[in-house]
Motif scaffolding. Sequence first.
Motif, short mmCIF file in Angstrom:
data_model
loop_
_atom_site.label_atom_id
_atom_site.label_comp_id
_atom_site.label_asym_id
_atom_site.label_seq_id
_atom_site.Cartn_x
_atom_site.Cartn_y
_atom_site.Cartn_z
N VAL A 66 0.85 -1.21 0.00
CA VAL A 66 0.00 0.00 0.00
C VAL A 66 0.88 1.25 0.00
O VAL A 66 0.59 2.21 -0.71
CB VAL A 66 -0.98 -0.01 1.19
N LYS A 67 1.96 1.23 0.74
CA LYS A 67 2.88 2.38 0.78
C LYS A 67 3.44 2.66 -0.61
O LYS A 67 3.63 3.82 -0.99
CB LYS A 67 4.00 2.13 1.78
N ALA A 68 3.67 1.61 -1.37
CA ALA A 68 4.19 1.80 -2.73
C ALA A 68 3.22 2.60 -3.59
O ALA A 68 3.64 3.36 -4.47
CB ALA A 68 4.45 0.43 -3.37
N ARG A 69 1.93 2.46 -3.34
CA ARG A 69 0.91 3.17 -4.13
C ARG A 69 0.47 4.48 -3.50
O ARG A 69 -0.08 5.34 -4.17
CB ARG A 69 -0.33 2.27 -4.31
N GLU A 70 0.67 4.62 -2.20
CA GLU A 70 0.21 5.80 -1.45
C GLU A 70 1.35 6.39 -0.63
O GLU A 70 1.40 6.22 0.59
CB GLU A 70 -0.96 5.42 -0.53
N PRO A 71 2.27 7.07 -1.27
CA PRO A 71 3.45 7.58 -0.55
C PRO A 71 3.14 8.65 0.49
O PRO A 71 3.96 8.91 1.37
CB PRO A 71 4.35 8.12 -1.66
#
Length: 194
Positions: A12-17
């Motif tokens: 999720v962090k990869a898509r929502e920095p």
Amino acid sequence: MIIGHYGLAAAVKAREPSIPLWVLMLATVWMDVVFIPFLAVGVEWIERVPGAPHYGGLTIHADYTHSLVGAALLAVALACPSARKWGARSGLLVGALALSHWFLDVIVHRDDLPLLPGSPGGLPKFGFGLWTMPEAALALEILIFAMGMYAYWRAATNAALAGNVSRCVATRSAFKAIIFGAIVVILDVTGLVS
């Protein structure tokens, strides 16, 4: 399912920095964080399954924190402050990530996850019991974790390179997450967390 939860947070962090990684990691284990005080006062408890291997050899009696309705309420409780701090979309993602814990747990738990707190009226409890096959459960967790960490590392590298930052600098935060993940994997494999 500990490291699998963290792998989902990394993905999720990869898509929502814009959402801090620590918030996403907290969201994935939020049910377990709230479970600890319930465990401490005896409202919920853990029972070792006789003859089961250490990894996943537990039945969890967590009818409040680990029921589907309880998980949904806990997800909302975490989503609301996240929405105020980082916006509605981020709040929804944090809430969804918190709720994902129940669905990932269903894969590995024995049938000890209720729909409603207290399982009134003898409602069934859920769990596919992958923990009864420790090697398969651990392989699934490591796969989810590795995929999430790869997605996070790739996104961090691409973002940094787009900003003309060296690849070395670009991977620093992803490397810290991978080190943390490696420690969690070691603890999980040795049975210190499960």
